[in-house]
Design a protein around this motif. Structure first.
Motif, PDB file in Angstrom:
ATOM      1  N   ASP A 183      -2.590   4.960  -1.869  1.00 58.19           N
ATOM      2  CA  ASP A 183      -3.882   4.003  -1.736  1.00 58.19           C
ATOM      3  C   ASP A 183      -4.307   4.714  -0.515  1.00 58.19           C
ATOM      4  OD1 ASP A 183      -3.029   2.020  -3.584  1.00 58.19           O
ATOM      5  OD2 ASP A 183      -1.356   1.516  -2.454  1.00 58.19           O
ATOM      6  N   VAL A 184      -3.567   4.992   0.601  1.00 60.80           N
ATOM      7  CA  VAL A 184      -3.972   5.577   2.017  1.00 60.80           C
ATOM      8  C   VAL A 184      -3.786   6.661   2.101  1.00 60.80           C
ATOM      9  CG1 VAL A 184      -4.010   5.029   4.571  1.00 60.80           C
ATOM     10  CG2 VAL A 184      -4.094   3.142   2.845  1.00 60.80           C
TER      11      VAL A 184
ATOM     12  N   VAL B 248      -3.998  -0.925   6.709  1.00 63.61           N
ATOM     13  CA  VAL B 248      -3.477  -1.492   5.323  1.00 63.61           C
ATOM     14  C   VAL B 248      -3.833  -2.876   4.997  1.00 63.61           C
ATOM     15  CG1 VAL B 248      -2.129   0.385   4.928  1.00 63.61           C
ATOM     16  CG2 VAL B 248      -1.061  -1.439   5.889  1.00 63.61           C
TER      17      VAL B 248
ATOM     18  N   GLY C 234       2.834  -1.523   4.074  1.00 60.73           N
ATOM     19  CA  GLY C 234       2.832  -0.128   3.536  1.00 60.73           C
ATOM     20  C   GLY C 234       4.080   0.672   3.359  1.00 60.73           C
TER      21      GLY C 234
ATOM     22  N   SER D  38       0.841  -1.094   0.002  1.00 52.88           N
ATOM     23  CA  SER D  38       0.002  -0.035  -0.019  1.00 52.88           C
ATOM     24  C   SER D  38       0.852   1.217   0.006  1.00 52.88           C
ATOM     25  CB  SER D  38      -0.702   0.037   1.133  1.00 52.88           C
ATOM     26  OG  SER D  38      -1.902  -0.842   0.935  1.00 52.88           O
ATOM     27  N   ARG D  39       0.399   2.255  -0.803  1.00 54.09           N
ATOM     28  CA  ARG D  39       1.220   3.313  -1.067  1.00 54.09           C
ATOM     29  C   ARG D  39       0.501   4.308  -0.124  1.00 54.09           C
ATOM     30  NH1 ARG D  39       4.510   3.778  -5.325  1.00 54.09           N
ATOM     31  NH2 ARG D  39       3.929   6.083  -5.550  1.00 54.09           N
ATOM     32  N   VAL D  40       1.580   4.932   0.913  1.00 55.45           N
ATOM     33  CA  VAL D  40       0.792   5.797   1.877  1.00 55.45           C
ATOM     34  C   VAL D  40       1.462   7.115   1.794  1.00 55.45           C
ATOM     35  CG1 VAL D  40       0.432   6.257   4.437  1.00 55.45           C
ATOM     36  CG2 VAL D  40       0.616   3.974   3.501  1.00 55.45           C
TER      37      VAL D  40
ATOM     38  N   GLY E 226      -6.264  -4.473   5.852  1.00 56.76           N
ATOM     39  CA  GLY E 226      -7.693  -4.552   5.461  1.00 56.76           C
ATOM     40  C   GLY E 226      -8.561  -4.694   6.910  1.00 56.76           C
TER      41      GLY E 226
ATOM     42  N   ARG F  21     -10.333   5.626   2.409  1.00 65.85           N
ATOM     43  CA  ARG F  21      -8.816   5.732   2.820  1.00 65.85           C
ATOM     44  C   ARG F  21      -8.071   6.797   3.087  1.00 65.85           C
ATOM     45  NH1 ARG F  21      -6.844   6.081  -2.781  1.00 65.85           N
ATOM     46  NH2 ARG F  21      -8.140   7.318  -4.021  1.00 65.85           N
TER      47      ARG F  21
END
Ligand code: GAR
Length: 195
Positions: free
Chosen positions: A82-83, A186, A28, A2-4, A188, A104
Motif C-alpha cells: 500500500d505504501v 498510514v 503498518g 497497511s502493507r509497507v 491518513g 503512496r
C-alpha cells in the motif's frame, strides 16, 4: 493494516528503524525489503528481523532504466504494498514508475528541503555556512526531491563539523523522523511532523 515495502541500496539503518517501529498496534507492517544491490548490507538486517527480502541488481541493465524498473516491479507488485518507503535508495526512478505509486511513495532526504536536493547535502550545507541542517521526508513526485514535505527534523551545525560528523548527527534524527511520518501517513494524516 497497511502493507509497507521499503527500498534500500546500502546499510539500511533507516529501514531498520522503520521495520522496528511497525509493531504492536502500529497500523503498518513491513512486507518487503527490496534492494538494487544483492550485496546491500541491509538485506541481511531485514531478514534477521523476519522481513521478506529481494534484490534486483541494476548493473546488468546499464542505461536501460525501464528494463531495471520492470524487473524491480516483479517482487514489488507481488508483495502488494500500500505504501513504499525509499530509505537510502540511490537510484533515480522514472516518472512512469513514480506515477504508478503516486501519493503512496515516501522518501527520506538528508537536508532541509527545498535546500540541497541531490547528493553531497552535508558538504553543501557546510560550504554555505549554514547554522543548521537536518532531514526531510517527502512524497515522491517526478521531480527529484521536490514532492510535498511530510516532516523535517533540524540539528545545529557545530564548529569544526565535517560532512561525516554532521551526517552522523542528522542520521540520528532520520531514525526518529521517518517512523513518525510513516505512522501518520498510514493513518491518513498528511500533517507535517516537525522535530
Ligand atoms: C540516509 O542518510 C538517507 O537520508 C540518504 O542515504 C542514507 C542512507 O542510510 N538518502 C539519500 O541521500 C537519498 N538521496 P541508511 O541506508 O543507513 O538508511
Amino acid at each position: 493494516m497497511s502493507r509497507v515495502a521499503i527500498l534500500i541500496s546500502g546499510g539500511g539503518s533507516n529501514m531498520v528503524s522503520l521495520v522496528a517501529s511497525m509493531a504492536g498496534d502500529h497500523p503498518g507492517r513491513a512486507v518487503l525489503v527490496l534492494a538494487n544491490d544483492p550485496a546491500a548490507k541491509g538485506l541481511q538486517r531485514a531478514a534477521d528481523m523476519g522481513v521478506p527480502v529481494a534484490a534486483v541488481d541494476h548493473r546488468p541493465f546499464g542505461k536501460d532504466r525501464a528494463g531495471f524498473e520492470a524487473a524491480l516491479l516483479e517482487p514489488l507488485l507481488a508483495a502488494q504494498p500500500d505504501v513504499i518507503c525509499l530509505a537510502g535508495f540511490m537510484r533515480i526512478l522514472t516518472p512512469d514508475f513514480i506515477r504508478r505509486f503516486q501519493g503512496r511513495m515516501l522518501n527520506i532526504h538528508p537536508s532541509l528541503l527545498p535546500k540541497y536536493p541531490g547528493l553531497h547535502t552535508h558538504q553543501r550545507a557546510l560550504d554555505a555556512g549554514d547554522s543548521e541542517a537536518g532531514c526531510s521526508v517527502h512524497e515522491v513526485t517526478a521531480e527529484l526531491d521536490a514532492g510535498p514535505i511530510l516532516g523535517q527534523a533540524r540539528v545545529p551545525v557545530m564548529p569544526g563539523d565535517t560532512a561525516d560528523t554532521l551526517s552522523a548527527r542528522v542520521l540520528v534524527q532520520e531514525h526518529r523522523l521517518y517512523p513518525a511520518v510513516l505512522r501518520r501517513f498510514v493513518a491518513g494524516d498528511r500533517t507535517p511532523v516537525l522535530l
